[in-house]
Design a protein around this motif. Structure first.
Motif, PDB file in Angstrom:
ATOM      1  N   ILE A 151       0.861  -1.187   0.000  1.00  0.00           N
ATOM      2  CA  ILE A 151       0.000   0.000   0.000  1.00  0.00           C
ATOM      3  C   ILE A 151       0.891   1.229   0.000  1.00  0.00           C
ATOM      4  N   GLY A 152       0.508   2.248  -0.738  1.00  0.00           N
ATOM      5  CA  GLY A 152       1.313   3.460  -0.827  1.00  0.00           C
ATOM      6  C   GLY A 152       0.451   4.701  -0.673  1.00  0.00           C
ATOM      7  N   LEU A 153       1.098   5.783  -0.313  1.00  0.00           N
ATOM      8  CA  LEU A 153       0.442   7.073  -0.131  1.00  0.00           C
ATOM      9  C   LEU A 153       1.110   8.070  -1.073  1.00  0.00           C
ATOM     10  N   ARG A 154       0.302   8.807  -1.837  1.00  0.00           N
ATOM     11  CA  ARG A 154       0.871   9.760  -2.790  1.00  0.00           C
ATOM     12  C   ARG A 154       0.046  11.050  -2.769  1.00  0.00           C
ATOM     13  N   THR A 155       0.607  12.068  -2.132  1.00  0.00           N
ATOM     14  CA  THR A 155      -0.008  13.394  -2.094  1.00  0.00           C
ATOM     15  C   THR A 155       1.080  14.424  -2.329  1.00  0.00           C
ATOM     16  N   GLY A 156       0.714  15.684  -2.213  1.00  0.00           N
ATOM     17  CA  GLY A 156       1.713  16.734  -2.367  1.00  0.00           C
ATOM     18  C   GLY A 156       2.780  16.707  -1.301  1.00  0.00           C
ATOM     19  N   ASP A 157       2.509  16.008  -0.183  1.00  0.00           N
ATOM     20  CA  ASP A 157       3.484  15.927   0.915  1.00  0.00           C
ATOM     21  C   ASP A 157       4.418  14.722   0.801  1.00  0.00           C
ATOM     22  N   THR A 158       4.158  13.819  -0.165  1.00  0.00           N
ATOM     23  CA  THR A 158       4.962  12.594  -0.266  1.00  0.00           C
ATOM     24  C   THR A 158       6.406  12.918  -0.651  1.00  0.00           C
ATOM     25  N   ALA A 159       7.340  12.321   0.073  1.00  0.00           N
ATOM     26  CA  ALA A 159       8.763  12.576  -0.177  1.00  0.00           C
ATOM     27  C   ALA A 159       9.167  12.093  -1.565  1.00  0.00           C
ATOM     28  N   ARG A 171      10.299   5.398  -5.611  1.00  0.00           N
ATOM     29  CA  ARG A 171      10.023   3.961  -5.411  1.00  0.00           C
ATOM     30  C   ARG A 171       8.722   3.556  -6.082  1.00  0.00           C
ATOM     31  N   GLN A 172       7.704   4.401  -5.948  1.00  0.00           N
ATOM     32  CA  GLN A 172       6.428   4.088  -6.580  1.00  0.00           C
ATOM     33  C   GLN A 172       6.548   4.108  -8.104  1.00  0.00           C
ATOM     34  N   ASP A 173       7.364   5.007  -8.609  1.00  0.00           N
ATOM     35  CA  ASP A 173       7.545   5.076 -10.059  1.00  0.00           C
ATOM     36  C   ASP A 173       8.191   3.802 -10.601  1.00  0.00           C
ATOM     37  N   ARG A 174       9.078   3.218  -9.792  1.00  0.00           N
ATOM     38  CA  ARG A 174       9.710   1.967 -10.238  1.00  0.00           C
ATOM     39  C   ARG A 174       8.720   0.807 -10.181  1.00  0.00           C
ATOM     40  N   ARG A 175       7.896   0.778  -9.140  1.00  0.00           N
ATOM     41  CA  ARG A 175       6.861  -0.245  -9.046  1.00  0.00           C
ATOM     42  C   ARG A 175       5.711   0.296  -8.204  1.00  0.00           C
ATOM     43  N   MET A 176       4.564   0.395  -8.841  1.00  0.00           N
ATOM     44  CA  MET A 176       3.401   0.912  -8.138  1.00  0.00           C
ATOM     45  C   MET A 176       2.950  -0.074  -7.054  1.00  0.00           C
ATOM     46  N   PRO A 177       2.434   0.447  -5.925  1.00  0.00           N
ATOM     47  CA  PRO A 177       1.887  -0.443  -4.901  1.00  0.00           C
ATOM     48  C   PRO A 177       0.567  -1.065  -5.386  1.00  0.00           C
ATOM     49  N   THR A 178       0.094  -2.066  -4.694  1.00  0.00           N
ATOM     50  CA  THR A 178      -1.183  -2.686  -5.056  1.00  0.00           C
ATOM     51  C   THR A 178      -2.340  -1.755  -4.768  1.00  0.00           C
ATOM     52  N   VAL A 179      -2.215  -0.992  -3.690  1.00  0.00           N
ATOM     53  CA  VAL A 179      -3.247  -0.033  -3.286  1.00  0.00           C
ATOM     54  C   VAL A 179      -2.588   1.333  -3.148  1.00  0.00           C
ATOM     55  N   LEU A 180      -3.192   2.344  -3.739  1.00  0.00           N
ATOM     56  CA  LEU A 180      -2.636   3.690  -3.669  1.00  0.00           C
ATOM     57  C   LEU A 180      -3.684   4.641  -3.093  1.00  0.00           C
ATOM     58  N   VAL A 181      -3.343   5.304  -1.999  1.00  0.00           N
ATOM     59  CA  VAL A 181      -4.202   6.320  -1.404  1.00  0.00           C
ATOM     60  C   VAL A 181      -3.687   7.676  -1.875  1.00  0.00           C
ATOM     61  N   THR A 182      -4.567   8.468  -2.471  1.00  0.00           N
ATOM     62  CA  THR A 182      -4.087   9.699  -3.089  1.00  0.00           C
ATOM     63  C   THR A 182      -5.218  10.730  -3.132  1.00  0.00           C
ATOM     64  N   THR A 183      -4.927  11.895  -3.690  1.00  0.00           N
ATOM     65  CA  THR A 183      -5.898  12.983  -3.816  1.00  0.00           C
ATOM     66  C   THR A 183      -6.247  13.185  -5.289  1.00  0.00           C
TER      67      THR A 183
END
Length: 822
Positions: free
Chosen positions: A109-117, A123-135
């Protein structure tokens, strides 16, 4: 369970997981599991803290596990969970992690917002998580990537959390377009919306799910017996007269005492300046609370906000004074009480804030309303009645916002390109564009391609290019960079960093407020008294001040309007009072004011329209009480003043509040057009409204936001932001160019339509005029200001008088009234 075993029945695996934790699913959760197993999209409406997240998440996880090898192998991106807030995104990620870790340990699971480092993004660009929480904004940014289709085609499920928060705004339209794009990548996409406070659930579901999804969508209502307690902290001796804010500071000690009797408490205000005031009032009353109470609003530094949120979750803070920044579903289990200072202005907002307490199944939610004037005491009773009878506001999505379409078109051109016919077919599957004509789409295409009729000579506005295969793409790297930096539909005034001289960051404030300060001026911000020193490099530098007086910063858009549902409920309460029925404790507290209103004038009711006339040294006053909210009253007051002056030349001053408006003229005027209701005609309404207001100025201001969303102007690059003045100048230039050389520009039309529909609420204004004509008009000549007319006088006096002069004038008015009635 190994692969040789037959597939489990829907819900079996997640049911076992819940039971292993000592939980039993509610019936509505099992209904959602079944609907998801059938491949249905849908809408889940249930009370805050009742288990909506696990209803949808466990249903999707169960369906995925039955299709994808029980979580033993890593899976590509399968679920996108959209939230309207970054803080909510972080909290949601934690909630989704527990069952995923237990049932599918190899899924991520991954988190992707304007605050994501940036490292996490890489890391997500290399391999997306199965679940992505985002805006919505971050999902749109993902759609700008050249390989967007490859990355996102595997998405099977989308959840839009707090759908009521998005549906009525351009952010909701942005989400609609992103969903349309994902459905194009994966036609079997299943989408679910979550909400606790919506009045038009069927409509909201269809906006989210798109046209004719097969199988049909499912609306699930969570029937959870959750106790909602709505009560009022009644002011001591409210008196016969009261105006906006009159009782506010008098409620200081009652609020302090309520906090002392309770566990962790959230104190909500409607605006940031009010939050700053109440934080200071609490500290003034209890200096020992320093470090144990906190302030939370959107202008504070991110680190400060996160510290406050963590303190709420751990129960280490006694109280937090907050604005809408804490409205949504972040899980603060220790919160026992919610206090709402002033009117919540809407039933849904009040219920949403109430749900911040008792945020778990079976625990009661309690909101205590803290009136700041006597009419808000009546409003408190009305809000409780409206909540009990299910009178919750509807949310209506915008229709065909062309600025969002322009932005989306460039987004898709960046994200792999598009053919015009294909994109038109895709875009019109989004609810807000279901009536988009091909001519309108083609205009938007030309505007993106060469800037329309008036910007063709400027290459920087040739944002998309059609190649020999008929595919539109973005070729210019500068255009691509500017677009990605400008993605989003949230438009606010230019913000400026507020820092100590040491360089430590405090937060951000509107540039317009800072521009009014002189070195040495004092103001409250972030709970501190600060002294302004200087502005340098788009930062305002301050030091701690020692003086005990300051100016409270005022943010734009600070006044919300009373909703139709709450306005109607207030009139129901007023009718009870007119009949002598003071059964609610709030009506009993407001009895002196209501009886004074009845003695000097009349009490407005659902079937009557009260109009009061009054003569003073200032001239002729007319007070009209439609109970339609301040936005409608602004349009109504301007319209009626224009119509009255058209019949007989005159000049009027205007004052408004949520209950009515005042027209004042130095010259006498004939009230017959009002008493005959002739002036309330709905004929030529659009023409008259536009003639009565500086609609050109309003449209130009609105166009600035549209130009930003459409990418005509940018707010600069990181570290090099443009000033407010630069943005205003740029948008004003475009506005004038389009008016002179491109009058058919759809962005101009949109600006005019948004002024009418959003700022002036033209449809509601027309409906209000119709209701005014149908009511029995009661005209009362006043000898002295009535309790309902005086607040309108105060609104006008505040524009002209100092606080001391205003207080003296009001004291004289009230003394004269009391002497005459003695």
């Amino acid at each position: 369970m190994d692969a040789a075993q037959p597939p489990t029945t829907p819900g079996e695996q997640v049911l076992a997981w819940m039971q292993g934790r000592g939980w039993q699913p509610f019936a509505f959760q099992e209904d959602v599991w079944q609907a998801v197993a059938e491949g249905r999209s849908g809408m889940l409406h249930a009370t805050t803290g009742s288990g909506k997240t696990y209803a949808v998440w466990l249903g999707m996880l169960d369906a995925l596990l039955r299709r994808h090898r029980h979580g033993r192998q890593a899976e590509p991106l399968r679920v996108v969970w959209l939230t309207p807030m970054r803080a909510l995104a972080s909290d949601t990620t934690k909630a989704l992690t527990a069952p995923l870790r237990d049932l599918a340990p190899n899924w991520t699971i991954g988190l992707r917002t304007g605050d994501t480092a940036s490292a996490e993004r890489a890391r997500q660009d290399r391999r997306m998580p199965t679940v992505l929480v985002t805006t919505p904004e971050s999902l749109t940014l993902m759609l700008t990537r050249e390989n967007a289709r490859e990355e996102l085609a595997s998405v099977e499920y989308v959840v839009v959390d707090e759908w009521h928060e998005l549906i009525g705004s351009k952010r909701g339209v942005q989400a609609q377009l992103a969903l349309a794009r994902l459905r194009g990548f994966h036609p079997g996409l299943v989408a679910w919306g979550l909400s606790a406070t919506l009045g038009n659930l069927e409509d909201a579901m269809h906006v989210l799910c798109g046209p004719d999804p097969q199988p049909g969508p499912r609306l699930v209502r969570g029937r959870i017996d959750k106790t909602l307690v709505i009560d009022t902290l009644i002011p001591p001796d409210p008196g016969k007269y009261s105006w906006a804010g009159h009782l506010g500071a008098r409620m200081q000690m009652p609020v302090v005492e309520e906090i002392e009797r309770s566990g962790t408490t959230l104190v909500f205000t409607n605006v940031r300046s009010q939050a700053e005031i109440w934080y200071q009032l609490l500290l003034e009353a209890r200096p020992g609370w320093a470090g144990h109470i906190a302030l939370h609003h959107g202008s504070l530094d991110k680190a400060t906000r996160e510290w406050v949120e963590q303190g709420l979750k751990e129960g280490t803070l006694r109280a937090v004074v907050a604005t809408s920044s804490l409205d949504l579903g972040v899980d603060f289990l220790p919160v026992e009480r919610v206090l709402q200072v002033g009117s919540a202005k809407g039933v849904a907002r009040m219920m949403q804030r109430a749900g911040r307490s008792g945020h778990a199944p079976g625990r009661p939610s309690r909101v205590t309303l803290v009136p700041t004037n006597t009419m808000e005491i009546v409003e408190a009773a009305a809000a409780r009645w409206a909540a009990r009878t299910g009178r919750v506001e509807k949310r209506i999505p915008p229709s065909k916002p062309f600025d969002v379409l322009v932005q989306h078109m460039v987004t898709v051109a960046l994200g792999g390109g598009f053919r015009a016919d294909d994109l038109y077919a895709e875009v019109t599957t989004a609810w807000s564009y279901r009536h988009l004509t091909r001519a309108e789409f083609d205009w938007t295409l030309v505007f993106c391609e060469r800037g329309g009729e008036s910007l063709a000579a400027y290459p920087e506005y040739h944002r998309i290019v059609r190649d020999e295969d008929g595919v539109y793409r973005v070729k210019d790297k500068g255009v691509a960079k500017r677009h990605r930096l400008g993605v989003g539909t949230i438009v606010s005034d230019a913000a400026i960093q507020v820092k100590f001289l040491t360089g430590a960051n405090i937060g951000t404030m509107e540039e317009g407020f800072i521009a009014r300060l002189k070195p040495g001026d004092h103001f409250f911000f972030a709970g501190r008294l600060l002294e302004f020193v200087r502005v340098r490099d788009m930062a305002a530098y301050v030091r701690k001040a020692t003086r005990n007086k300051g100016t409270v910063p005022t943010w734009q858009g600070s006044k919300m309007a009373l909703s139709t549902e709450l306005s109607d409920a207030v009139l129901e309460m007023m009718q009870n009072a007119a009949r002598g029925e003071f059964t609610e404790p709030e009506l009993e507290a407001a009895r002196p004011m209501l009886l004074t209103q009845q003695r000097l004038s009349e009490i407005p009711t659902p079937g009557t329209l009260l109009v009061e006339g009054y003569r003073s040294r200032e001239g002729e006053h007319l007070y009209i009480y439609p109970f339609a909210g301040r936005n409608v009253h602004l349009g109504l007051a301007s319209l009626l003043a224009w119509r009255l002056a058209r019949e007989r030349p005159n000049t009027f001053s205007i004052s408004i509040n949520d209950y009515g408006f005042e027209l004042v003229s130095a010259e006498p005027f004939d009230v017959e057009p009002v008493t005959s209701q002739r002036v309330f005609s709905g004929d030529d309404l659009l023409h008259d409204v536009l003639a009565s207001l500086n609609s050109g100025e309003l449209a130009q201001r609105r166009f600035r936001e549209i130009a930003r969303v459409a990418g005509l102007i940018s707010q600069g690059y990181p570290g090099q932001p443009k000033t407010n003045r630069q943005l205003q100048a740029s948008s004003a230039l475009f506005y004038e160019v389009f008016r002179k050389y491109d009058a058919a520009n759809l962005l101009l039309t949109q600006a005019e339509n948004e002024v009418l529909s959003q700022e002036l609420e033209l449809s509601r204004l027309g409906e209000t005029l119709r209701r005014m004509r149908e009511k029995q008009l009661v005209f009362v000549p006043l000898r002295h200001p009535s309790p309902m007319s005086l607040p309108l006088m105060v609104e006008r006096f505040r524009e002209k008088l100092s606080t001391e002069t205003l207080a003296a004038r009001l004291e004289r008015i009230l003394k004269d009234a009391e002497a005459d009635n003695a």
